[in-house]
Design an enzyme around this catalytic site. Structure first.
Site, PDB file in Angstrom:
ATOM      1  N   LYS A 134      31.281 -16.420  -3.276  1.00 50.69           N
ATOM      2  CA  LYS A 134      31.945 -15.359  -4.044  1.00 50.69           C
ATOM      3  C   LYS A 134      33.449 -15.589  -4.030  1.00 50.69           C
ATOM      4  O   LYS A 134      34.079 -15.633  -2.987  1.00 50.69           O
ATOM      5  CB  LYS A 134      31.609 -14.001  -3.437  1.00 50.69           C
ATOM      6  CG  LYS A 134      32.345 -12.817  -4.083  1.00 50.69           C
ATOM      7  CD  LYS A 134      32.029 -11.515  -3.339  1.00 50.69           C
ATOM      8  CE  LYS A 134      32.913 -10.375  -3.817  1.00 50.69           C
ATOM      9  NZ  LYS A 134      32.691  -9.143  -3.028  1.00 50.69           N
TER      10      LYS A 134
ATOM     11  N   ASP B 143      40.085  -7.506  -5.540  1.00 49.64           N
ATOM     12  CA  ASP B 143      39.145  -6.512  -6.047  1.00 49.64           C
ATOM     13  C   ASP B 143      39.782  -5.132  -6.040  1.00 49.64           C
ATOM     14  O   ASP B 143      39.896  -4.487  -5.003  1.00 49.64           O
ATOM     15  CB  ASP B 143      37.875  -6.513  -5.189  1.00 49.64           C
ATOM     16  CG  ASP B 143      36.838  -5.511  -5.686  1.00 49.64           C
ATOM     17  OD1 ASP B 143      36.950  -5.086  -6.854  1.00 49.64           O
ATOM     18  OD2 ASP B 143      35.940  -5.163  -4.911  1.00 49.64           O
TER      19      ASP B 143
ATOM     20  N   LYS C 185      39.284   1.527  -6.274  1.00 47.06           N
ATOM     21  CA  LYS C 185      39.270   1.783  -4.834  1.00 47.06           C
ATOM     22  C   LYS C 185      40.469   2.649  -4.439  1.00 47.06           C
ATOM     23  O   LYS C 185      41.547   2.522  -5.024  1.00 47.06           O
ATOM     24  CB  LYS C 185      39.378   0.463  -4.051  1.00 47.06           C
ATOM     25  CG  LYS C 185      38.217  -0.484  -4.145  1.00 47.06           C
ATOM     26  CD  LYS C 185      38.522  -1.739  -3.345  1.00 47.06           C
ATOM     27  CE  LYS C 185      37.412  -2.778  -3.447  1.00 47.06           C
ATOM     28  NZ  LYS C 185      36.232  -2.376  -2.676  1.00 47.06           N
TER      29      LYS C 185
ATOM     30  N   ASP D  35      38.525 -10.848  -0.438  1.00 43.40           N
ATOM     31  CA  ASP D  35      37.241 -10.737  -1.126  1.00 43.40           C
ATOM     32  C   ASP D  35      36.774 -12.064  -1.724  1.00 43.40           C
ATOM     33  O   ASP D  35      35.707 -12.143  -2.308  1.00 43.40           O
ATOM     34  CB  ASP D  35      37.310  -9.664  -2.220  1.00 43.40           C
ATOM     35  CG  ASP D  35      35.976  -8.953  -2.409  1.00 43.40           C
ATOM     36  OD1 ASP D  35      35.153  -8.988  -1.477  1.00 43.40           O
ATOM     37  OD2 ASP D  35      35.766  -8.359  -3.479  1.00 43.40           O
TER      38      ASP D  35
ATOM     39  N   ASP E 214      32.790  -1.435  -8.838  1.00 44.09           N
ATOM     40  CA  ASP E 214      33.231  -1.963  -7.546  1.00 44.09           C
ATOM     41  C   ASP E 214      32.117  -2.747  -6.851  1.00 44.09           C
ATOM     42  O   ASP E 214      32.311  -3.257  -5.755  1.00 44.09           O
ATOM     43  CB  ASP E 214      33.713  -0.814  -6.644  1.00 44.09           C
ATOM     44  CG  ASP E 214      34.516  -1.301  -5.453  1.00 44.09           C
ATOM     45  OD1 ASP E 214      35.002  -2.453  -5.503  1.00 44.09           O
ATOM     46  OD2 ASP E 214      34.670  -0.539  -4.483  1.00 44.09           O
TER      47      ASP E 214
ATOM     48  N   GLU F 222      30.937  -5.624  -7.935  1.00 44.90           N
ATOM     49  CA  GLU F 222      31.080  -6.725  -8.889  1.00 44.90           C
ATOM     50  C   GLU F 222      30.692  -8.081  -8.316  1.00 44.90           C
ATOM     51  O   GLU F 222      30.352  -8.998  -9.059  1.00 44.90           O
ATOM     52  CB  GLU F 222      32.531  -6.781  -9.396  1.00 44.90           C
ATOM     53  CG  GLU F 222      33.531  -7.525  -8.524  1.00 44.90           C
ATOM     54  CD  GLU F 222      33.687  -6.940  -7.119  1.00 44.90           C
ATOM     55  OE1 GLU F 222      33.961  -7.707  -6.181  1.00 44.90           O
ATOM     56  OE2 GLU F 222      33.529  -5.712  -6.947  1.00 44.90           O
TER      57      GLU F 222
ATOM     58  N   ARG G 139      28.136  -9.144  -6.633  1.00 46.87           N
ATOM     59  CA  ARG G 139      26.755  -9.575  -6.895  1.00 46.87           C
ATOM     60  C   ARG G 139      26.564  -9.997  -8.346  1.00 46.87           C
ATOM     61  O   ARG G 139      25.681 -10.793  -8.660  1.00 46.87           O
ATOM     62  CB  ARG G 139      25.793  -8.461  -6.510  1.00 46.87           C
ATOM     63  CG  ARG G 139      25.848  -7.210  -7.354  1.00 46.87           C
ATOM     64  CD  ARG G 139      25.274  -6.005  -6.648  1.00 46.87           C
ATOM     65  NE  ARG G 139      26.115  -5.599  -5.528  1.00 46.87           N
ATOM     66  CZ  ARG G 139      25.824  -4.625  -4.667  1.00 46.87           C
ATOM     67  NH1 ARG G 139      24.705  -3.963  -4.787  1.00 46.87           N
ATOM     68  NH2 ARG G 139      26.645  -4.325  -3.680  1.00 46.87           N
TER      69      ARG G 139
END
Length: 463
Positions: free
Chosen positions: A231, A236, A243, A254, A313, A315, A317
């Protein structure tokens, strides 16, 4: 930053004795009278992190002593010898006994990692004591692991201002160039043309110079095939499901999954393992703009499954799904995904353990044996079949953020498994950050699971 052993030919070294609490008195009493007297006079205790230099009559050190604690205190941490590396003054040291043979490689690695410091923006330094590679330890192997870990840490520690999708691509290209690998990139509108719709959807709100992309690196022409998917969400914001500030503070990390697979790839290529390696990194920034993907949208993934977006949020996956579907098309012998995917995993096992999911019992056996041997702890989590219905919203094939808040890491893993169908597959839901400094593990970005995987690969892939 070069984390390497000192050369045995570079000059005289200081003998380093490692002594645990149980045998300290017997060891001390076997030393010269001068050494015994000095140790007693100073009140030295062989606890972890404690060390002492014993001088000759002129004041020059003739030996160093490192505390190794007790089995109980060693079990409560990792890299006990690394604490000594941090406490000794600059110089070159050579181990002359005291460490069990089975601990030598890991403790030698810890010594090298203790030298790590992230110094890109301010002066910083790790341990300055240098170690000659102990007899019986494969220096090239340990140095490769240290270099891979340093790469992972550097990438995670770099803020998003200097580590966006382009810079992550640059890091992958530099690694590929160093080892003769091939690196191709699908970027921006080409993601739509080449059927990576969810990678594009997540990253399309970012500025043009931070456009989404899929990085595809290949190395090796013979042997079993291994595909690593990491990933690469370089920052993010949470997207339109923004967030709160406190939750956004660490989102530079992230992309920790991509940093970890690049570190692992470095180890594999440096050691020239007899396999065919592929690394896939969906690199995006989950930003906010008029072109952000929205709650309630339904996206169609590369493999044709439809996904209802109930939280922008969730995202990671989505971008992993397209990359996993793409990697699975070649039917590799093993496919692994690594991601800083869910807070639920951290609530479950904390920041030290690497939670992972797999149905492959052979992989479990090899990985958990290796993890213990190399002090890179993992913890198996369940692909719990009854929760499959939680990710099926009815209006689409899949839900990217099931309501209710239960089993968040498990449902995310089940989601990803839909895109690695009929593959030998494992998913790691790592944290990628060390919140509290400890020996060889300063506060900041950290690799998780990579060394355990590296050690397991010979058995997993019959190398």
């Amino acid at each position: 930053m070069s984390l390497t052993f000192a050369s045995a030919q570079s000059g005289p070294s200081i003998p380093l004795h490692v002594v645990d609490s149980d045998r300290f008195e017997a060891w001390r009493d076997a030393q010269t009278q001068a050494a015994r007297t000095y140790l007693i006079a100073t009140g030295f205790k062989p606890t972890i992190g404690k060390s002492i230099l014993i001088p000759d009559a002129s004041g020059a050190p003739v030996m160093a002593v490192s505390g190794f604690g007790t089995p109980h205190t060693r079990a409560r941490g990792r890299f006990a010898l690394a604490a000594t590396a941090a406490s000794l003054p600059a110089g070159t040291y050579s181990l002359v006994g005291g460490l069990p043979a089975g601990d030598l490689e890991t403790e030698a690695l810890g010594w090298l990692l203790a030298q790590y410091a992230f110094d890109r923006y301010a002066k910083a330094s790790g341990a300055t004591a240098q170690l000659i590679c102990p007899p019986g330890v494969d220096a090239a192997k340990v140095e490769a692991m240290a270099a891979g870990e340093a790469l992972t840490r550097d990438l995670i520690n770099t803020p998003a201002s200097d580590m966006g999708p382009q810079e992550l691509e640059d890091a992958a290209r530099a690694l590929a160039l160093n080892y003769g690998a091939i690196c191709t990139v699908t970027k921006g509108a080409a993601l739509i043309e080449q059927n990576f719709p969810m990678i594009h959807a997540v990253g399309r709100a970012a500025a043009e110079h931070r456009a989404p992309r899929l990085i595809d690196m290949r190395w090796g022409s013979d042997g079993p095939t291994l595909t690593l998917v990491g990933k690469g969400v370089c920052f993010d914001t949470g997207g339109l499901n923004l967030k709160p500030g406190g939750s956004m503070a660490l989102m530079k990390k992230d992309m920790g999954g991509s940093a970890t697979v690049l570190g692992l790839a470095h180890m594999i290529m440096a050691l020239n393992l007899p396999l065919q390696l592929r690394v896939l990194i969906p690199a995006v920034e989950n930003a906010v703009s008029g072109d952000s993907f929205r709650p309630g949208d339904i996206l169609t993934a590369r493999n044709g499954l439809t996904v209802e977006i109930n939280n922008t949020d969730a995202e990671g996956r989505l971008v992993l799904a397209d990359a996993l579907a793409f990697g699975s098309e070649e039917n590799p012998d093993m496919i692994l995904s690594m991601a800083t995917l869910t807070g639920a995993a951290r609530v479950a096992v904390g920041p030290d353990l690497s939670p992972y999911y797999t149905d492959d019992i052979g992989f479990v056996s090899a990985l958990e044996t290796a993890a213990t041997a190399v002090s890179d702890p993992v913890w198996r989590m369940p692909f719990w079949e009854p929760y499959e219905k939680m990710i099926e919203p009815g209006i689409a094939d899949l839900d990217n953020a099931p309501a209710g808040g239960f089993a968040g890491s498990i449902t995310a893993a089940l989601f990803l498994r839909r895109f690695a169908k009929d593959q030998r597959y494992a998913h790691f839901d790592i944290y990628g950050w060390n919140p509290t400094p400890s020996p060889a593990r300063p506060k900041g970005g950290v690799g998780m699971g990579a060394r355990a995987i590296l050690a397991a690969l010979p058995e997993v892939l019959s190398l």
